[in-house]
Design an enzyme around this catalytic site. Sequence first.
Site, mmCIF file in Angstrom:
data_model
loop_
_atom_site.group_PDB
_atom_site.id
_atom_site.type_symbol
_atom_site.label_atom_id
_atom_site.label_comp_id
_atom_site.label_asym_id
_atom_site.label_seq_id
_atom_site.Cartn_x
_atom_site.Cartn_y
_atom_site.Cartn_z
ATOM 1 N N HIS A 1 0.626 -1.363 0.006
ATOM 2 C CA HIS A 1 -0.057 0.059 0.093
ATOM 3 C C HIS A 1 0.900 1.266 0.158
ATOM 4 C CE1 HIS A 1 -0.375 -0.014 4.522
ATOM 5 N NE2 HIS A 1 1.080 -0.229 4.251
ATOM 6 N N HIS A 2 2.193 1.325 0.101
ATOM 7 C CA HIS A 2 3.004 2.633 0.172
ATOM 8 C C HIS A 2 3.405 2.970 -1.209
ATOM 9 C CE1 HIS A 2 3.088 2.283 4.534
ATOM 10 N NE2 HIS A 2 3.815 1.217 4.663
ATOM 11 N N ALA A 3 3.441 1.941 -2.210
ATOM 12 C CA ALA A 3 3.960 2.341 -3.681
ATOM 13 C C ALA A 3 3.252 3.515 -4.216
ATOM 14 C CB ALA A 3 3.811 1.183 -4.441
ATOM 15 N N ASP B 1 -0.412 5.223 2.586
ATOM 16 C CA ASP B 1 -0.432 6.476 2.037
ATOM 17 C C ASP B 1 -0.541 6.374 0.428
ATOM 18 O OD1 ASP B 1 1.865 5.087 2.070
ATOM 19 O OD2 ASP B 1 3.192 6.931 2.133
#
Length: 601
Positions: free
Chosen positions: A127-129, A168
């Site tokens: 989920h941070h990419a 994010d």
Amino acid sequence: MADGPLLVFGPKSLTYDFGPRHPLSPRRFGPGIELLRAVGAEPGLTPEPATDDELEWLHSPDYIAAVRRFSADPGGPPMAGIGPGDDPAFAGMHEAAATVAGGSIRAMEAILRGDVEHAYQPGGGLHHAMRSRASGFCIYNDVALAIARARRDGLRVLYIDLDVHHGDGVQALHYSDPGVMTISFHESGRSLFPGTGFVGEMGEGTAAGTSVNVPLEPLCGPESWLAAVRAVVPALAAAFGPDVIVSQHGADGHVWDPLAHLSLTTTAIGEAARLVDRMAHRYGGGRWFATGGGGYSIYRVVPRVWALTWLAGAHREAPRLLPAEWRACWEGDAARWDDAPLPEGFEDAPGVPSDRSISAAAAERAEKTVLLVRTVLVPALLRVAELRGWRRFDGSVTNPPPSATPAGEAPPARPGEGQAESAVRLLTLADLDSLFVAPRVIAPADPAVAAQILRAAIRDGAVAVGAVSGEWLVGVALAAPASASGPDKGDDVVGVDQLVALGVAPGWRRRGVATAMLRALVAEQNRRGRALIALHTAAERDPIDPLPRARRREVAERLAAGAGLTAAPVPPHLSAADPDARLAVRFPPGTQALSGLPPEI
Ligand SMILES: [Zn+2]
């Protein structure tokens, strides 16, 4: 094989490998998949790489080209977040990352085709990419791509992120899309990577209010965390009305996780997964795609969280004890990697975590954060409905939609000839027996539930003004006593009501209906000698076709002024989170101004 979520895993899942000492190690798949097999889950979808066209739904062509270069030659100079540190280059990294993305996209397609209700990719949830940057062990954002796939079919997506780190990348990649609501519960960015996820990050333009963040302090513990999930997710799901649910179930919130500090238990994490499943069945037609996520206690915690997530989607209770064979098989590796002893049960025993792992101050802080999140992001009608007992949205039970309401049919999208006019008048219970509540007049998204809440409100003495057109209720203004800290404590603010809903159906907007209703409501308040306060936040919007945030604020200001309300200062903690929040008040003739405002507005 037992019925349950389609399990996404295959040999290529193991190739996502930053190296033997990296926290996100493919070693987790051994104990994780074996425990899934032990509870009846067998891999049913073998992921293959997503195409470049698919990756380009959210990632830039330049970034994909950079990942491909590192994939062929890991020795190149660091760029785009790839290099020494969290996201080191490795041979084959493009294929590995594209395979995780392909698994999530194909899983969503199986759900969209109706082949399965639920699917689960434990190796997904990266989920941070970002669009053009690797971050936090994530190369391509598989979970955001699954959301994008559902959006291509026009479905509205509710995303719930339970990883200890802020989601994010998913937030950023859908930040301006009002058809995607992201809700992230995480350890505060003040103490943990990636340093974002504050309440004020609410989405932009028409999407303002669809990005929801619940930052929690270290050591908040499982009870505070679960209370936050229960206080925020069901009410927002009811308001938003999703067509499909996507969720990320990182295991790194656990008290034994070496990288973070929320002190959660598998018991709480498993219950949150069951709540997400209930939301999928209640609001998403059963459509639910779940992923794993972080989790760096890969023997003691990750396999149990994976099994509990899958079991939630299989609608089965977890067995009490972990299989003896599984423990015997993995206890040696667990000890070797300093992640021992293995626990005995799926769910944690009382005492895990210990008293020293939980801070009362952090729990208290969590309560305040949840109150702030609800005030700026949950429509007032739903908050007050819960406070006053008109309806519960806590997710503890599957609330069936009410059946005995005439709201099942859709009204004409636009008023026809002779139907354009609407009559504004005080509403009675008898009115609600004979009128259809039009969709999108007031929260929640389901007009049948809106009708039920209105009925309970009027029965409870709330003042309701309606706009009636033929047999349709096309506008509502509703006021109820302002509560200082909830009706259970019996401390309504004396003589003060709050505006809890003001809305008009799409075909009847821009005709002065809202102004006429609010004026009628104020006249009734004057007659009763009661003051009226009205707080406008990002929560108050049409969930399907919202106006840009600034425009919503202008409309609220114009309506308040038109009905004789006076602008008042917004409490600083609210305006810090929602700079467009507006407060307006009206006192009946001859009464004194308030000394202070109730905190529960
Ligand atoms: Zn289910």
